[in-house]
Design an enzyme around this catalytic site. Structure first.
Site, PDB file in Angstrom:
ATOM      1  N   GLU A 145       0.827  -1.214   0.000  1.00  0.00           N
ATOM      2  CA  GLU A 145       0.000   0.000   0.000  1.00  0.00           C
ATOM      3  C   GLU A 145       0.857   1.260   0.000  1.00  0.00           C
ATOM      4  O   GLU A 145       0.524   2.241  -0.677  1.00  0.00           O
ATOM      5  CB  GLU A 145      -0.953  -0.008   1.198  1.00  0.00           C
TER       6      GLU A 145
ATOM      7  N   ASP B  35       3.405  -4.758  -5.563  1.00  0.00           N
ATOM      8  CA  ASP B  35       3.836  -6.068  -5.060  1.00  0.00           C
ATOM      9  C   ASP B  35       5.354  -6.143  -4.953  1.00  0.00           C
ATOM     10  O   ASP B  35       5.903  -6.594  -3.942  1.00  0.00           O
ATOM     11  CB  ASP B  35       3.346  -7.181  -5.988  1.00  0.00           C
TER      12      ASP B  35
END
Length: 774
Positions: free
Chosen positions: A610, A675
């Site tokens: 995030e 990711d």
């Protein structure tokens, strides 16, 4: 900290693996009880392909942050004597082993290594389209919400806690729903002018019908306003403290990616058959339905063809086009814009002459005028009424829902309807994204308040915040180290990073009954009027959103972050904030009583993911204050785009075997960048934690170093199985890569992964050419 329900009969609640591991105490290779013994025996007899000595870490004393173990730490993580034998460690080991397939060479396919047994032995329930690490927690959470919603609440309790119960009861009243049949929607539709296909030649006898007036009626009744033009109140991208009216391309019933292929796409054919069959159930003549709805479908296909694809919508600057009402009227005279917008806004709000309105895709509005001019009114009306009837099907009797299931099977592979109670829990707790802004969550706020009071440990907030700060510091150091950023851009990036707001668990205001009472004051639910109550909720939500038009944006507004009972995490570019709801701070993702390598590999990975979204291809377009602004030096931006291109091409070259489809490297690049950055940041943060606190013990039955276990935890975050149809939809329309490639793509780019597993250069998990943005 994960909520633990105390039970004195602890032994009976252990599975065979956990019992065997407990009885064996410090023995690393155990034999399990009948039924599980052979498999685990195989697992435990299989040494990892490489068993390197772990780097010696500083400190060997147990601290308050470490998990107590059965033996004292010897300061070497590779020492098989250091085994954690607590209840939580045994349970964690059991869970990890049930997913792993250790005979697979991790350097060949780490996803198979981490998730292979899970993929072979887990079955997708008939009522689901997939299963995953996330869905396991979601299922548990759903049962907890059911207990909350079904609890008896007397009239003396606050209304906001009774509303979810009332809607749940309305949803569960199948006897009444079956008795009413199609009446709930047919009664409303008739009041709105009627579906031409059903009314026949009597429809629009005076030729006064216009799609604009129909949209206004839909708004009043609680239906979507977005079938022709998407109308919403959004945040000004270049001044995120202000709101404005946002006009966008139409909302489609089937994804644009399918509709633009026409009848060459099997799902378009399935959609057309569904339209016809549902119309017949509502009383239409089949032959007439085939003819008229084909024209309506062709109209929807035309809407899709003049819409922008997702690939073009990733550049926020392209979607920011301010116009005054006068400019709108001059450019697109087929709508009386001021009258149209005023009719959709709540009473008391009117469009000013100098109002700045955002037109997301100007070319769509130019082409829309031409399309509307050549399309008969009846075709447009049939399409609009099909949309509200299609929306209503899930609220009606079983004959409608059975046909809906057939369509869902074609679309996603789902074989059965989910249990009625599950559907009703979801209805009573989830937002309707079709008509409501993201910061409106129907009854989820009320239920969420009860959920966190019963199931969330406040200590989890502090633990998660500590990890956020540790991972944020790692990203700061990565910014220091990158050699492709100029000093000014790097300084702004650091300012954005350290200004990123963090929302963990839930906002305290959720527990304030006065605030909840004020929020829900205008909402009422009639348990004998299921469909009507839901439409009323939509009106309530739309009014709540639209009434904010003239109000300044409060980026810390508690309502925007009051969604605790979900298993997900979020980054907001406009707020420059990260959010980790209570629902994700449990299970696989977080448990304070297990080794830190498991937490850093799971929730730490999510936290890093995030944070990195703030600097992915979309997040990087916004500055420290959440405003759309180009703060990148041209040379630095050029270097960034080259690195992002590497990610795009890497993932775009992956082919999913079951569907034969290549991934969309452009649409998934933001998630893939997040990711890659997230797992790298969390790994470094864990290594720093271990250097400070000393080596951690192993889990029983898992003869891997702490570093290797970090990667196992990260890989198992994405263990998932999909139905083929669902996988096709995910690849065709989604922004996330399928789970297999989230693991293979990111970890094969990690030098530390290759080092920890001693992967030879050129092996599948250690390619010579690697991609790295952050």
């Amino acid at each position: 900290m994960q909520t633990v329900i105390q039970n004195p009969n602890w032994w009976r609640r252990r599975n065979k693996l956990e019992k065997s591991l407990l009885v064996s105490l410090g023995i690393m290779f155990v034999v399990l009880a009948t039924g599980f013994g052979l498999w685990i025996g195989k697992v435990l007899r299989t040494s990892p392909p490489s068993n390197p000595q772990a780097t010696a870490l500083h400190g060997d004393s147990t601290t308050i942050n470490q998990v107590p173990t059965g033996t004292a730490s010897k300061g070497k993580s590779g020492d098989s004597g250091d085994v954690c034998l607590t209840q939580e460690c045994i349970h964690t080991a059991s869970t990890v082993l049930r997913k792993m397939k250790p005979e697979v060479e991790p350097c060949d396919n780490f996803y198979e290594f981490a998730c292979g047994t899970y993929l072979e032995e887990e079955n997708i329930p008939d009522d689901k389209v997939s299963i995953s690490t996330f869905s396991v927690i979601s299922d548990k959470l759903q049962e907890q919400l059911k207990d909350i919603i079904t609890a008896e609440r007397p009239e003396t309790e606050p209304k906001h806690f009774r509303l979810p119960n009332l809607l749940y009861k309305a949803c569960m009243n199948k006897t009444l729903i079956e008795t009413l049949g199609p009446e709930p929607i047919t009664r409303v539709a008739e009041r709105l002018g009627g579906w031409p296909l059903i009314k026949g030649d009597s429809w629009n006898a005076d030729d006064s019908w216009t799609w604009q007036e129909q949209v206004k009626k839909f708004r009043t009744a609680g239906f979507s306003m977005d079938y022709i033009i998407d109308f919403s109140i959004g945040v000004d991208l270049q001044n995120s403290t202000k709101r404005l009216i946002d006009l966008d391309q139409s909302s489609l019933a089937l994804s644009r990616e399918y509709l633009v292929k026409g009848f060459n796409e099997t799902l378009v054919t399935a959609y057309y058959k569904y339209m016809v069959d549902i119309a017949v159930l509502f009383g239409a003549n089949r032959d007439l339905a085939k003819t008229e709805l084909l024209l309506s479908l062709e109209f929807e296909m035309a809407l899709a063809n003049i819409s922008w694809p997702n690939e073009k919508r990733r550049n926020s600057s392209e979607l920011y086009n301010l116009r005054t009402p006068a400019q709108l009227q001059a450019a697109y005279p087929y709508v009386q814009w001021v009258d149209y917008m005023n009719a959709l806004l709540p009473e008391g709000l009117n469009v000013a002459e100098d109002e700045m309105i955002n037109l997301s895709v100007p070319s769509f509005f130019e082409d829309l005028g031409k399309l509307l001019a050549k399309t008969p009114k009846r075709v447009i009306a049939n399409y609009m009424f099909w949309r509200i009837h299609g929306f209503s099907v899930g609220f009606l009797s079983e004959e409608f829902r059975k046909r809906q299931l057939q369509y869902a099977t074609a679309l996603s592979g789902r074989q059965e309807q989910e249990a009625r109670w599950k559907e009703c829990v979801d209805i009573a707790t989830s937002s309707m994204d079709e008509v409501c802004e993201d910061d409106f969550d129907s009854l989820g706020i009320s239920v969420g308040s009860l959920y966190v009071g019963k199931h969330f440990h406040k200590d989890s907030k502090a633990n998660a915040l500590e990890m956020v700060n540790e991972i944020r510091n790692v990203f700061n150091d990565i910014l220091d180290e990158v050699n492709w950023m100029d000093a000014k851009t790097k300084k702004e990036a650091k300012l954005k990073l350290h200004s990123m707001a963090t929302h963990i668990g839930y906002p305290d205001e959720m527990l304030d009954n006065e605030k909840l009472a004020a929020y829900y004051a205008k909402l009422d639910i009639d348990p004998d009027k299921y469909f009507e109550s839901f439409l009323g909720m939509n009106i309530f939500g739309t009014d709540y959103s639209f009434n904010k038009l003239r109000l300044p944006v409060n980026k810390t507004d508690w309502v925007r972050h009051a969604r605790p009972a979900i298993v997900n995490a979020f980054y907001s570019s406009l707020e420059n904030s990260i959010q980790f709801p209570a629902g994700i701070l449990q299970g696989h993702f977080f448990n304070a009583q297990r080794p830190k390598y498991m937490n850093f590999g799971a929730i730490g990975y999510v936290i890093g993911h995030e944070i990195t979204h703030g600097f992915d291809d979309q997040g990087r377009q916004f500055d420290v204050k959440g405003n759309l602004r180009d703060w990148w030096h041209p040379d630095t931006q050029k270097a960034y785009l080259a690195k992002a291109k590497c990610i795009i091409e890497q993932y775009g070259n992956y082919t999913e075997r079951a569907t034969g489809l290549n991934l969309n490297g452009i649409n998934t690049q933001g998630e893939n960048i997040a990711d890659n950055g997230g797992v790298k940041e969390s790994y470094i943060a864990y290594r720093r934690w271990a250097e400070k606190h000393g080596p951690e013990a192993k889990l029983p039955g898992l003869d891997y170093t702490p570093e290797q276990m970090f990667w196992v935890a990260a890989g198992q975050t994405w263990c998932a199985k999909y139905r083929k149809e669902s996988l096709k939809m995910r690849i065709t329309t989604g922004v996330h890569s399928p789970s297999e490639f989230r693991v293979l793509g990111s970890l094969s780019n990690m030098k530390d992964f290759a080092k920890d597993f001693h992967c030879p250069e050129g092996s599948p998990m250690n390619p010579v050419q690697k991609c790295e943005v952050w």
